[in-house]
Design a protein around this motif. Structure first.
Motif, PDB file in Angstrom:
ATOM      1  N   PHE A 272       1.849 -32.461  14.828  1.00 32.85           N
ATOM      2  CA  PHE A 272       0.396 -32.088  15.186  1.00 32.85           C
ATOM      3  C   PHE A 272      -0.012 -30.761  14.346  1.00 32.85           C
ATOM      4  CE2 PHE A 272       3.629 -29.355  17.229  1.00 32.85           C
ATOM      5  CZ  PHE A 272       2.924 -28.285  17.480  1.00 32.85           C
ATOM      6  N   HIS A 273      -1.175 -30.421  14.574  1.00 34.07           N
ATOM      7  CA  HIS A 273      -1.851 -29.201  14.001  1.00 34.07           C
ATOM      8  C   HIS A 273      -2.593 -28.465  15.119  1.00 34.07           C
ATOM      9  CE1 HIS A 273      -5.315 -31.977  13.297  1.00 34.07           C
ATOM     10  NE2 HIS A 273      -5.903 -30.877  13.520  1.00 34.07           N
ATOM     11  N   VAL A 274      -3.107 -27.227  14.660  1.00 38.12           N
ATOM     12  CA  VAL A 274      -3.510 -26.411  15.475  1.00 38.12           C
ATOM     13  C   VAL A 274      -4.663 -25.762  14.460  1.00 38.12           C
ATOM     14  CG1 VAL A 274      -3.685 -24.047  16.569  1.00 38.12           C
ATOM     15  CG2 VAL A 274      -1.531 -25.561  16.881  1.00 38.12           C
ATOM     16  N   ARG A 275      -6.050 -25.843  15.093  1.00 40.77           N
ATOM     17  CA  ARG A 275      -7.181 -25.515  14.056  1.00 40.77           C
ATOM     18  C   ARG A 275      -7.952 -24.375  14.754  1.00 40.77           C
ATOM     19  NH1 ARG A 275     -12.194 -29.358  12.100  1.00 40.77           N
ATOM     20  NH2 ARG A 275     -13.321 -27.612  11.073  1.00 40.77           N
ATOM     21  N   PHE A 276      -8.293 -23.379  14.070  1.00 39.70           N
ATOM     22  CA  PHE A 276      -8.870 -22.193  14.669  1.00 39.70           C
ATOM     23  C   PHE A 276     -10.356 -22.301  14.257  1.00 39.70           C
ATOM     24  CE2 PHE A 276      -4.432 -21.005  14.642  1.00 39.70           C
ATOM     25  CZ  PHE A 276      -4.378 -20.337  15.596  1.00 39.70           C
ATOM     26  N   PRO A 277     -11.174 -21.629  14.858  1.00 42.87           N
ATOM     27  CA  PRO A 277     -12.673 -21.455  14.410  1.00 42.87           C
ATOM     28  C   PRO A 277     -12.994 -21.213  12.976  1.00 42.87           C
ATOM     29  CG  PRO A 277     -12.543 -20.525  16.804  1.00 42.87           C
ATOM     30  CD  PRO A 277     -11.013 -20.803  16.029  1.00 42.87           C
ATOM     31  N   ASP A 278     -12.324 -20.382  12.220  1.00 45.18           N
ATOM     32  CA  ASP A 278     -12.419 -20.208  11.161  1.00 45.18           C
ATOM     33  C   ASP A 278     -11.821 -20.962   9.822  1.00 45.18           C
ATOM     34  OD1 ASP A 278      -9.706 -19.693  10.954  1.00 45.18           O
ATOM     35  OD2 ASP A 278      -9.687 -17.604  10.713  1.00 45.18           O
ATOM     36  N   GLY A 279     -11.440 -22.090  10.367  1.00 46.06           N
ATOM     37  CA  GLY A 279     -11.008 -22.959   9.430  1.00 46.06           C
ATOM     38  C   GLY A 279      -9.364 -23.037   9.428  1.00 46.06           C
ATOM     39  N   THR A 280      -8.790 -22.000   9.664  1.00 48.44           N
ATOM     40  CA  THR A 280      -7.461 -21.906   9.750  1.00 48.44           C
ATOM     41  C   THR A 280      -6.656 -23.061  10.507  1.00 48.44           C
ATOM     42  OG1 THR A 280      -7.660 -19.619   9.534  1.00 48.44           O
ATOM     43  CG2 THR A 280      -5.159 -20.693   9.892  1.00 48.44           C
ATOM     44  N   ARG A 281      -5.547 -23.678   9.723  1.00 47.54           N
ATOM     45  CA  ARG A 281      -5.103 -24.813  10.269  1.00 47.54           C
ATOM     46  C   ARG A 281      -3.423 -24.551  10.248  1.00 47.54           C
ATOM     47  NH1 ARG A 281      -7.603 -30.336  10.725  1.00 47.54           N
ATOM     48  NH2 ARG A 281      -9.671 -30.184  10.149  1.00 47.54           N
ATOM     49  N   LEU A 282      -2.713 -24.648  11.338  1.00 50.39           N
ATOM     50  CA  LEU A 282      -1.299 -24.671  11.256  1.00 50.39           C
ATOM     51  C   LEU A 282      -0.828 -26.093  11.435  1.00 50.39           C
ATOM     52  CD1 LEU A 282      -0.740 -21.683  13.624  1.00 50.39           C
ATOM     53  CD2 LEU A 282      -1.179 -21.366  10.965  1.00 50.39           C
ATOM     54  N   HIS A 283       0.249 -26.538  10.540  1.00 52.67           N
ATOM     55  CA  HIS A 283       0.674 -27.900  10.779  1.00 52.67           C
ATOM     56  C   HIS A 283       1.893 -27.770  11.357  1.00 52.67           C
ATOM     57  CE1 HIS A 283      -2.771 -30.092   8.887  1.00 52.67           C
ATOM     58  NE2 HIS A 283      -2.874 -28.674   8.202  1.00 52.67           N
TER      59      HIS A 283
END
Length: 347
Positions: A272-283
């Motif tokens: 899964f991934h987490v996406r933030f409004p600034d475009g940062t993604r954590l996978h």
């Protein structure tokens, strides 16, 4: 401000869990997957299997090296060398089989759904608590390492206030499958829909508003349903489940700070991934897998809980199972879906 980082999974190696002797009620497809997984990945012992057909039990025992085979569920419940019963019967027998185990003083892990309805779920919970033995629903998804990470993400507030959950699950089935049999509580809701519904109620709680649409199948069961739900505080959820064909089986949890997207199938091992409004993604990367790679986690977690003196599973408490079934009951009420054999009054 430090960049966000995903937490690590805290799930121990299944081989490290204390060994229990398991008796299986119902030697069907999911019992085969459960047995293969725990035998390969844990120290749990499948010690007995029981069915209403002794021939089926013996065939299962021979195929999987199980030492004892019985021709009734009652014999499994009464077996002195069994610590815990795994109920993997058809849905309409879950309640009866679970009560047999509980009345015999056995711990019990019940395949999802825990019962046909919330009344049966509440009855199982009450009987287990009165007997002082362990009981849980085998919602195996919530025992996977990735869901431990998701739970930490949610509890730690990384997503902010959760506003929306969207989840769906569809599969193709051969017309001979029991999912098309009205007498066996067929239709997608209990087989497939429990996954998105459990996720929704786990994240947002109990809905206080719901609108449901459904489609009938020519076999007499429900073919698909879609539900829009509202929750106290303003959260929304959307779910679909159907038996027409395979779908991505994806899930998304939207928060005020970030969005968590679970790769399909969301209910199995994977990423899964987490996406933030600034475009940062954590996978979060986890090898994709199925029942063989995943079912052992629930067996190991149950063994640890029992060894610790716990009577419920922290990954899937009985009240959570009841809450999911209450939502399923409302879906069925709006679509006039009934199942044979659910007139059993609570014991």
């Amino acid at each position: 401000m430090a960049a966000p980082v995903l937490p690590a999974p805290r799930v121990p190696d299944s081989q490290d869990a204390p060994s229990l002797r398991w008796g299986i009620m119902g030697p069907g497809w999911i019992a085969e997957r459960f047995t293969e997984s725990v035998q390969a990945h844990s120290r749990q012992v499948i010690a007995a299997v029981g069915s209403r057909s002794l021939e089926r039990s013996k065939a299962f025992a021979d195929a999987h090296g199980v030492p004892a085979a019985y021709g009734s569920y009652e014999e499994v419940a009464a077996a002195a060398d069994i610590d815990i019963v795994y109920v993997s019967t058809p849905h309409n027998v879950h309640h009866h089989a679970a009560l047999l185990a509980l009345e015999a003083g056995k711990h019990v892990l019940i395949e999802k759904p825990v019962g046909l309805n919330a009344r049966q779920a509440r009855d199982i919970a009450a009987q287990a608590r009165a007997a002082g033995v362990f009981a849980a629903e085998a919602m195996w998804t919530f025992f996977l390492p990735k869901y431990d990470v998701i739970r930490q993400v949610l509890n730690g507030g990384m997503l902010g206030t959760v506003t929306t959950v969207v989840a769906e699950y569809g599969e193709y089935f051969n017309r001979t499958h029991r999912i098309f049999d009205p007498e066996l509580a067929g239709g997608p809701l209990l087989d497939l829909g429990t996954y998105p519904l459990a996720l929704i109620t786990e994240v947002l709680g109990a809905p206080d508003r719901m609108h449901v649409l459904g489609q009938q199948h020519q076999s007499g069961v429900n073919a698909q349903l879609s539900a829009i739900m509202g929750f106290p505080g303003g959260g929304n959820a959307v779910m679909n489940t159907q038996l027409h064909n395979f779908t991505p089986t994806a899930a998304t949890i939207v928060g005020s700070r970030a969005t968590l997207a679970i790769d399909g199938p969301f209910n199995m091992p994977g990423s899964f991934h987490v996406r933030f409004p600034d475009g940062t993604r954590l996978h979060y990367n986890e090898p994709a897998g199925g029942h063989f790679e995943g079912l052992h986690y629930e067996a190991a977690a149950v063994a640890r809980s029992i060894a610790a003196g716990q009577l419920e599973s922290p990954q899937r408490p009985l009240d959570s199972s009841i809450r999911t079934m209450e939502a399923a009951d409302e879906i069925r009420r709006q679509l006039s879906i009934t199942f044979p054999g659910e007139d059993n009054s609570p014991s």
